[in-house]
Design a protein around this motif. Structure first.
Motif, short mmCIF file in Angstrom:
data_model
loop_
_atom_site.label_atom_id
_atom_site.label_comp_id
_atom_site.label_asym_id
_atom_site.label_seq_id
_atom_site.Cartn_x
_atom_site.Cartn_y
_atom_site.Cartn_z
N ARG A 1 -6.32 7.36 8.02
CA ARG A 1 -6.31 8.32 6.91
C ARG A 1 -5.13 9.29 7.02
O ARG A 1 -5.29 10.48 7.30
CB ARG A 1 -7.65 9.08 6.83
CG ARG A 1 -8.89 8.22 6.93
CD ARG A 1 -8.95 7.10 5.90
NE ARG A 1 -8.86 7.56 4.54
CZ ARG A 1 -7.95 7.10 3.67
NH1 ARG A 1 -7.08 6.16 4.01
NH2 ARG A 1 -7.92 7.56 2.46
N SER B 1 1.29 7.92 1.12
CA SER B 1 0.35 7.31 2.06
C SER B 1 1.07 6.54 3.17
O SER B 1 2.12 5.94 2.94
CB SER B 1 -0.51 6.31 1.28
OG SER B 1 -1.35 5.59 2.14
N SER C 1 -1.01 4.35 4.73
CA SER C 1 -2.05 3.32 4.92
C SER C 1 -1.46 1.92 4.94
O SER C 1 -1.76 1.12 5.82
CB SER C 1 -3.09 3.40 3.80
OG SER C 1 -3.82 4.59 3.88
N LYS C 2 -0.61 1.62 3.94
CA LYS C 2 -0.15 0.24 3.79
C LYS C 2 1.12 0.00 4.60
O LYS C 2 1.21 -0.98 5.32
CB LYS C 2 0.13 -0.09 2.32
CG LYS C 2 -0.82 0.54 1.34
CD LYS C 2 -2.16 -0.14 1.26
CE LYS C 2 -3.11 0.72 0.45
NZ LYS C 2 -4.32 0.10 0.05
N TYR D 1 2.73 2.68 -1.66
CA TYR D 1 3.20 1.37 -1.17
C TYR D 1 4.70 1.36 -0.87
O TYR D 1 5.36 0.34 -1.07
CB TYR D 1 2.88 0.29 -2.23
CG TYR D 1 1.41 0.18 -2.53
CD1 TYR D 1 0.58 -0.60 -1.74
CD2 TYR D 1 0.84 0.89 -3.58
CE1 TYR D 1 -0.77 -0.69 -2.00
CE2 TYR D 1 -0.51 0.81 -3.85
CZ TYR D 1 -1.31 0.02 -3.06
OH TYR D 1 -2.66 -0.05 -3.31
N ALA E 1 -3.46 9.19 1.11
CA ALA E 1 -3.02 9.59 -0.23
C ALA E 1 -4.21 10.04 -1.06
O ALA E 1 -4.08 10.90 -1.93
CB ALA E 1 -2.30 8.44 -0.92
N SER E 2 -5.40 9.48 -0.75
CA SER E 2 -6.60 9.92 -1.49
C SER E 2 -6.81 11.41 -1.28
O SER E 2 -7.07 12.15 -2.23
CB SER E 2 -7.84 9.16 -1.01
OG SER E 2 -7.63 7.79 -1.05
N ASP F 1 2.39 9.14 -7.31
CA ASP F 1 1.54 8.61 -6.25
C ASP F 1 2.29 7.48 -5.55
O ASP F 1 2.50 6.41 -6.13
CB ASP F 1 0.23 8.11 -6.88
CG ASP F 1 -0.73 7.53 -5.85
OD1 ASP F 1 -0.39 7.51 -4.66
OD2 ASP F 1 -1.82 7.09 -6.26
N ASN G 1 -0.69 -0.38 -9.04
CA ASN G 1 -2.02 -0.92 -8.76
C ASN G 1 -2.87 -0.77 -10.02
O ASN G 1 -3.13 0.36 -10.42
CB ASN G 1 -2.63 -0.14 -7.59
CG ASN G 1 -4.05 -0.56 -7.27
OD1 ASN G 1 -4.61 -1.45 -7.89
ND2 ASN G 1 -4.65 0.11 -6.30
#
Ligand SMILES: Cc1ncc(COP(=O)(O)O)c(C=O)c1O
Length: 391
Positions: free
Chosen positions: A250, A239, A241-242, A210, A100-101, A207, A179
């Motif tokens: 990534r 994302s 990631s989580k 999660y 997501a970054s 964004d 967050n």
């Protein structure tokens, strides 16, 4: 060249993590980085991810370059996962990104290309990397408040700040599991955000880091879907990631939503052009795994549900431990918040005492990673908090 080196403070999170690693105390607790930990304190590879990797390893036939936009099936499946059956699905242009970054930065670069005078509005407190990602693209950043003293969303203060937003500005919102506060808008409040965007002609940018960590994935995406369906033009960063534990792979997407379908090809080309001038194309592995999981998601969704349930159990147990010890009311909101993080109502100095005296590492602004806590560590944390607030 080196004589021109600026003084750089570096990211405080990684600096603190370095300090934690060299701390020799056996009872130290790391509540810093936003990763899920199991009851042994490990961040495991999900079982369903491992199965996908074994399957993919047997299938691997080439490491040749892929497309600039990444894995096409992944992009399509992720857009469906985020947007669900929403009619907006037909309005999306999606490209695979470096988490997501990477998506946040890619969209920031796109905004800087199309509308360099736009200001991006981020929450305060908010995700520590939102500002650097937006400013890194040359965009101006301003903030809106998020939480009131009672640990609730302060929507009036938020809208008061947004009064200064001008037409064409961008409102960056966390889709769920905010967050660092864990405070999410209700659906009614999402509607108010949507109305505000339309009234002021500002562009929503959501964004989604999660999805599936606060509630089931559709519930976590309900606010995002509401605001997207209401808008002609919007951005999404999402994302894996989580919710897939693919942190270091990534893996994510950037999505531009527009009802102007004639522009889709140009948007896609612009996204690919920015990517090409940056890192050429995204890496394959994480997206291949995610694509495999999303094709038949049941087992992965069950595993994700077990993660979610563990985090919520820890959250409730911490809330109960604080209540049993007579903690002030503002500490008890932890039980109602969502996702990995909560913000302890402690000062920077009190967070330092937590670290120095009790070997418990959280962020200076009070953020703790609830998902990093073991059940056995809850009494240590609750006792430390009570000791600090009763001085
Ligand atoms: C709100 C928010 N957005 C984006 C990210 C970055 O996610 P990724 O690991 O996919 O780059 C994070 C990670 O902590 C986050 O909390």
């Amino acid at each position: 060249m080196l004589n021109n080196m600026p003084i750089i403070n570096g990211d405080p999170l990684w600096a603190l993590l370095g300090r934690f690693r060299t701390d020799q105390r056996k009872h130290k607790i790391d509540l810093l980085v936003g990763v899920y930990r199991d009851k042994h304190g490990n961040t495991p590879v999900m079982k369903t991810v491992q199965d996908a990797e074994i399957h993919l390893a047997h299938q691997a036939h080439s490491k040749a370059y892929g497309m600039l936009s990444g894995n096409a099936n992944f992009n399509q499946q992720m857009a469906k996962f985020v947007l669900g059956d929403s009619p907006s699905l037909k309005d999306q242009c999606t490209i695979q990104t470096v988490g997501a970054s990477g998506a946040l930065r890619l969209i920031a670069d796109l905004i800087a290309t199309l509308s360099p005078d736009s200001t991006v509005w981020i929450s305060d407190p908010g995700y520590i990397n939102h500002r650097p990602l937006m400013e890194g693209a040359g965009l101006a950043v301003n903030t809106y408040p998020w939480q009131n003293k009672n640990g609730q969303l302060d929507i009036d203060a938020c809208f008061a700040a947004l009064e200064k937003a001008k037409e064409g500005d961008v409102l960056l919102l966390h889709a769920c599991c905010h967050n660092p506060t864990g405070i999410d808008p209700s659906l009614e409040q999402w509607q108010l955000f949507s109305d505000k965007c339309k009234q002021k002609n500002i562009v929503p940018f959501i964004d989604m880091a999660y999805q599936g960590f606060g509630d089931d994935p559709d519930t976590d995406a309900a606010g995002l879907r509401l605001i997207i369906e209401d808008s002609d033009f919007a951005f999404i960063a999402a994302s894996c990631s989580k919710n897939m534990g693919l942190y270091n792979e990534r893996t994510g997407i950037a999505t531009v939503m527009t009802t102007n379908h004639e522009r889709h090809a140009d948007i896609q080309t612009l996204l690919e052009t920015i990517t090409r001038a940056n890192y050429s194309m995204p890496p394959n592995h994480g997206a291949a795994v995610a694509s495999y999981l999303l094709d038949s998601p049941d087992a992965w969704l069950d595993e994700l549900a077990s993660y979610r349930s563990r985090v919520d159990t820890i959250r409730q147990a911490l809330g109960a431990a604080l209540k049993d010890r007579g903690a002030p009311a503002e500490f008890l909101d932890i039980s109602h918040q969502k996702g990995m993080f909560s913000l302890l109502p402690l000062t920077k100095n009190q967070m330092l005492i937590l670290q120095d005296e009790f070997a418990i590492y959280g962020m200076p602004n009070g953020r703790i990673n609830i998902a990093g806590l073991k059940m056995t560590e809850i009494p240590q944390l609750a006792d430390a908090i009570i000791s600090i607030v009763s001085r």
